[in-house]
Write a protein that holds these residues in place. Structure first.
Motif, PDB file in Angstrom:
ATOM      1  N   ARG A 128      -3.944  83.465   4.741  1.00  0.00           N
ATOM      2  CA  ARG A 128      -5.058  82.650   5.234  1.00  0.00           C
ATOM      3  C   ARG A 128      -5.578  81.709   4.157  1.00  0.00           C
ATOM      4  NH1 ARG A 128     -10.198  85.692   7.817  1.00  0.00           N
ATOM      5  NH2 ARG A 128     -10.996  85.686   5.703  1.00  0.00           N
ATOM      6  N   ARG A 129      -5.661  82.204   2.940  1.00  0.00           N
ATOM      7  CA  ARG A 129      -6.155  81.375   1.828  1.00  0.00           C
ATOM      8  C   ARG A 129      -5.220  80.189   1.601  1.00  0.00           C
ATOM      9  NH1 ARG A 129      -6.688  85.264  -1.875  1.00  0.00           N
ATOM     10  NH2 ARG A 129      -4.619  84.989  -2.714  1.00  0.00           N
ATOM     11  N   ASP A 130      -3.913  80.447   1.623  1.00  0.00           N
ATOM     12  CA  ASP A 130      -2.929  79.380   1.405  1.00  0.00           C
ATOM     13  C   ASP A 130      -2.940  78.362   2.545  1.00  0.00           C
ATOM     14  OD1 ASP A 130      -2.259  80.674  -0.929  1.00  0.00           O
ATOM     15  OD2 ASP A 130      -0.405  81.564  -0.126  1.00  0.00           O
ATOM     16  N   ALA A 131      -3.177  78.848   3.774  1.00  0.00           N
ATOM     17  CA  ALA A 131      -3.113  77.964   4.942  1.00  0.00           C
ATOM     18  C   ALA A 131      -4.418  77.216   5.204  1.00  0.00           C
ATOM     19  CB  ALA A 131      -2.731  78.767   6.182  1.00  0.00           C
ATOM     20  N   GLU A 132      -5.549  77.911   5.045  1.00  0.00           N
ATOM     21  CA  GLU A 132      -6.833  77.335   5.467  1.00  0.00           C
ATOM     22  C   GLU A 132      -7.730  76.893   4.319  1.00  0.00           C
ATOM     23  OE1 GLU A 132      -8.812  79.987   8.190  1.00  0.00           O
ATOM     24  OE2 GLU A 132      -6.939  80.474   9.214  1.00  0.00           O
ATOM     25  N   HIS A 133      -7.445  77.350   3.107  1.00  0.00           N
ATOM     26  CA  HIS A 133      -8.255  77.006   1.932  1.00  0.00           C
ATOM     27  C   HIS A 133      -9.734  77.314   2.150  1.00  0.00           C
ATOM     28  CE1 HIS A 133      -4.609  75.138   0.567  1.00  0.00           C
ATOM     29  NE2 HIS A 133      -4.580  74.383   1.648  1.00  0.00           N
ATOM     30  N   ARG A 134     -10.016  78.487   2.743  1.00  0.00           N
ATOM     31  CA  ARG A 134     -11.406  78.868   2.996  1.00  0.00           C
ATOM     32  C   ARG A 134     -12.070  79.296   1.693  1.00  0.00           C
ATOM     33  NH1 ARG A 134     -11.712  82.512   8.382  1.00  0.00           N
ATOM     34  NH2 ARG A 134     -13.296  83.452   7.085  1.00  0.00           N
ATOM     35  N   PRO A 135     -13.309  78.831   1.436  1.00  0.00           N
ATOM     36  CA  PRO A 135     -13.979  79.176   0.177  1.00  0.00           C
ATOM     37  C   PRO A 135     -14.278  80.668   0.045  1.00  0.00           C
ATOM     38  CG  PRO A 135     -15.460  77.958   1.632  1.00  0.00           C
ATOM     39  CD  PRO A 135     -14.098  77.938   2.265  1.00  0.00           C
ATOM     40  N   ASP A 136     -14.451  81.370   1.189  1.00  0.00           N
ATOM     41  CA  ASP A 136     -14.753  82.802   1.096  1.00  0.00           C
ATOM     42  C   ASP A 136     -13.491  83.633   0.866  1.00  0.00           C
ATOM     43  OD1 ASP A 136     -13.853  82.201   3.686  1.00  0.00           O
ATOM     44  OD2 ASP A 136     -14.948  83.885   4.566  1.00  0.00           O
ATOM     45  N   ASP A 137     -12.328  82.976   0.786  1.00  0.00           N
ATOM     46  CA  ASP A 137     -11.082  83.686   0.541  1.00  0.00           C
ATOM     47  C   ASP A 137     -10.605  83.587  -0.908  1.00  0.00           C
ATOM     48  OD1 ASP A 137     -10.889  84.678   3.077  1.00  0.00           O
ATOM     49  OD2 ASP A 137      -9.480  83.165   3.799  1.00  0.00           O
ATOM     50  N   GLU A 138     -11.484  83.108  -1.821  1.00  0.00           N
ATOM     51  CA  GLU A 138     -11.128  83.112  -3.236  1.00  0.00           C
ATOM     52  C   GLU A 138     -10.868  84.552  -3.648  1.00  0.00           C
ATOM     53  OE1 GLU A 138     -14.213  81.276  -5.525  1.00  0.00           O
ATOM     54  OE2 GLU A 138     -14.228  79.494  -4.236  1.00  0.00           O
ATOM     55  N   GLU A 139      -9.873  84.762  -4.508  1.00  0.00           N
ATOM     56  CA  GLU A 139      -9.418  86.114  -4.820  1.00  0.00           C
ATOM     57  C   GLU A 139     -10.532  87.030  -5.325  1.00  0.00           C
ATOM     58  OE1 GLU A 139      -5.602  88.343  -6.771  1.00  0.00           O
ATOM     59  OE2 GLU A 139      -5.753  86.166  -6.904  1.00  0.00           O
ATOM     60  N   SER A 140     -11.409  86.535  -6.201  1.00  0.00           N
ATOM     61  CA  SER A 140     -12.480  87.391  -6.732  1.00  0.00           C
ATOM     62  C   SER A 140     -13.442  87.812  -5.625  1.00  0.00           C
ATOM     63  CB  SER A 140     -13.241  86.685  -7.850  1.00  0.00           C
ATOM     64  OG  SER A 140     -13.865  85.513  -7.360  1.00  0.00           O
ATOM     65  N   LYS A 141     -13.761  86.874  -4.721  1.00  0.00           N
ATOM     66  CA  LYS A 141     -14.658  87.198  -3.609  1.00  0.00           C
ATOM     67  C   LYS A 141     -13.991  88.161  -2.641  1.00  0.00           C
ATOM     68  CE  LYS A 141     -17.266  82.885  -3.756  1.00  0.00           C
ATOM     69  NZ  LYS A 141     -17.586  81.640  -3.072  1.00  0.00           N
ATOM     70  N   VAL A 142     -12.705  87.944  -2.385  1.00  0.00           N
ATOM     71  CA  VAL A 142     -11.955  88.823  -1.498  1.00  0.00           C
ATOM     72  C   VAL A 142     -11.945  90.237  -2.058  1.00  0.00           C
ATOM     73  CG1 VAL A 142      -9.625  89.362  -0.679  1.00  0.00           C
ATOM     74  CG2 VAL A 142     -10.531  87.054  -0.427  1.00  0.00           C
ATOM     75  N   ASN A 143     -11.660  90.353  -3.356  1.00  0.00           N
ATOM     76  CA  ASN A 143     -11.622  91.679  -3.973  1.00  0.00           C
ATOM     77  C   ASN A 143     -12.953  92.396  -3.826  1.00  0.00           C
ATOM     78  OD1 ASN A 143      -8.962  91.453  -4.786  1.00  0.00           O
ATOM     79  ND2 ASN A 143      -9.475  90.629  -6.800  1.00  0.00           N
ATOM     80  N   ARG A 144     -14.048  91.667  -4.031  1.00  0.00           N
ATOM     81  CA  ARG A 144     -15.378  92.264  -3.903  1.00  0.00           C
ATOM     82  C   ARG A 144     -15.625  92.729  -2.471  1.00  0.00           C
ATOM     83  NH1 ARG A 144     -17.554  88.680  -7.208  1.00  0.00           N
ATOM     84  NH2 ARG A 144     -18.111  87.241  -5.550  1.00  0.00           N
ATOM     85  N   ARG A 145     -15.251  91.905  -1.481  1.00  0.00           N
ATOM     86  CA  ARG A 145     -15.477  92.248  -0.080  1.00  0.00           C
ATOM     87  C   ARG A 145     -14.606  93.431   0.352  1.00  0.00           C
ATOM     88  NH1 ARG A 145     -13.946  86.954   2.231  1.00  0.00           N
ATOM     89  NH2 ARG A 145     -14.097  87.918   4.264  1.00  0.00           N
ATOM     90  N   ILE A 146     -13.370  93.473  -0.129  1.00  0.00           N
ATOM     91  CA  ILE A 146     -12.484  94.592   0.208  1.00  0.00           C
ATOM     92  C   ILE A 146     -13.027  95.884  -0.399  1.00  0.00           C
ATOM     93  CG2 ILE A 146     -10.192  95.568  -0.204  1.00  0.00           C
ATOM     94  CD1 ILE A 146      -9.072  92.707   0.104  1.00  0.00           C
ATOM     95  N   GLU A 147     -13.432  95.822  -1.663  1.00  0.00           N
ATOM     96  CA  GLU A 147     -13.996  97.008  -2.319  1.00  0.00           C
ATOM     97  C   GLU A 147     -15.249  97.481  -1.601  1.00  0.00           C
ATOM     98  OE1 GLU A 147     -14.563  95.996  -6.443  1.00  0.00           O
ATOM     99  OE2 GLU A 147     -12.413  95.646  -6.727  1.00  0.00           O
ATOM    100  N   GLU A 148     -16.110  96.543  -1.230  1.00  0.00           N
ATOM    101  CA  GLU A 148     -17.344  96.875  -0.507  1.00  0.00           C
ATOM    102  C   GLU A 148     -17.019  97.638   0.783  1.00  0.00           C
ATOM    103  OE1 GLU A 148     -21.538  96.482   0.707  1.00  0.00           O
ATOM    104  OE2 GLU A 148     -20.632  96.059  -1.238  1.00  0.00           O
ATOM    105  N   TYR A 149     -16.019  97.144   1.516  1.00  0.00           N
ATOM    106  CA  TYR A 149     -15.661  97.789   2.779  1.00  0.00           C
ATOM    107  C   TYR A 149     -15.093  99.184   2.538  1.00  0.00           C
ATOM    108  CZ  TYR A 149     -13.641  99.001   7.206  1.00  0.00           C
ATOM    109  OH  TYR A 149     -13.337  99.693   8.356  1.00  0.00           O
TER     110      TYR A 149
END
Length: 194
Positions: A128-149
C-alpha cells in the motif's frame, strides 16, 4: 439498531470491510481519529482539549472521547446503527462504551475481529505504501501502530468474547469472501438480539 465494533491491525482491511458494512446495513461510521480531527479543525472546546493533551504527550481521556461519541449519536438519532472503528482500544474504553450505549437504550451487538498475522500486515502495508504513498504508512508510524495493536488493543477482545459478541473472521482471502463471512456472523448476532 445495529451497532458493530470492527477490530484489526493496520492493513487488516477494516476500511474496506467497514465501507461494505455501512452500505449493506446503512450504518453511520464512527472513527475516533476522524472525530478528533474534525473537532480540532472546527476549534471546538473538545478539539482544544485534544490539542492540549496531544501537545503534552498525554492520551486523550476516555471522557472526552465519549463526549464526542455522544455528539455523533445525538446528531444521528434516526440511524440504523453505528460501526465503531478505532474505538475502544482498552478494556476501560469498552466498559465506558457499554455504559454509554446502555444509557441510550442500545448495546454493541457484534465485535468483528479481522484476524491477520503481523507478517501479512507488514506485507500489505508495504504494498500500500509503494502504491498509494499514504503519509500514515511511513515505516516508523506503521511500526508504532502495529505494536499498539498487538501489544494493547488486541487485549480488548477477551472482554467481548466473554459477552458472546466476538466474531473472529480470517482476514486473509478475497474481499468478498471475508465480507460474506462477516455478514453471516453479524446476522447471527443481530438475530440473537432481536
Amino acid at each position: 439498531m445495529l451497532n458493530i465494533v470492527i477490530f484489526g491491525p493496520p492493513g487488516a482491511g477494516k476500511g474496506t470491510q467497514s465501507q461494505k458494512l455501512i452500505d449493506k446495513y446503512q450504518l453511520v461510521h464512527i472513527s475516533t481519529g476522524d472525530l478528533f480531527r474534525a473537532h480540532i479543525k472546527k476549534e471546538t472546546d473538545l478539539g482544544k482539549k485534544v490539542i492540549e493533551y496531544n501537545n503534552n504527550g498525554i492520551l486523550v481521556p476516555d471522557s472526552i472521547t465519549i463526549d464526542m461519541l455522544k455528539g455523533v449519536l445525538n446528531e444521528n438519532k434516526q440511524a440504523n446503527g453505528f460501526i465503531f472503528d478505532g474505538y475502544p482500544r482498552t478494556v476501560a474504553q469498552a466498559e465506558a462504551l457499554d455504559k454509554f450505549m446502555e444509557e441510550n437504550n442500545t448495546s454493541i451487538h457484534a465485535v468483528v475481529q479481522l484476524a491477520v498475522t503481523e507478517e501479512e500486515v507488514r506485507q500489505r502495508l508495504k504494498i500500500r505504501r509503494d502504491a498509494e504513498h499514504r503519509p500514515d504508512d511511513e515505516e516508523s508510524k506503521v511500526n508504532r501502530r502495529i505494536e499498539e495493536y498487538f501489544d494493547k488493543t488486541v487485549h480488548v477482545l477477551p472482554y467481548y468474547e466473554k459477552q458472546g459478541k466476538l466474531a473472529k473472521i480470517n482476514g486473509i482471502g478475497s474481499i468478498d469472501d471475508i465480507f460474506a463471512k462477516t455478514c453471516e456472523q453479524i446476522d447471527v448476532a443481530r438475530g440473537a438480539k432481536a
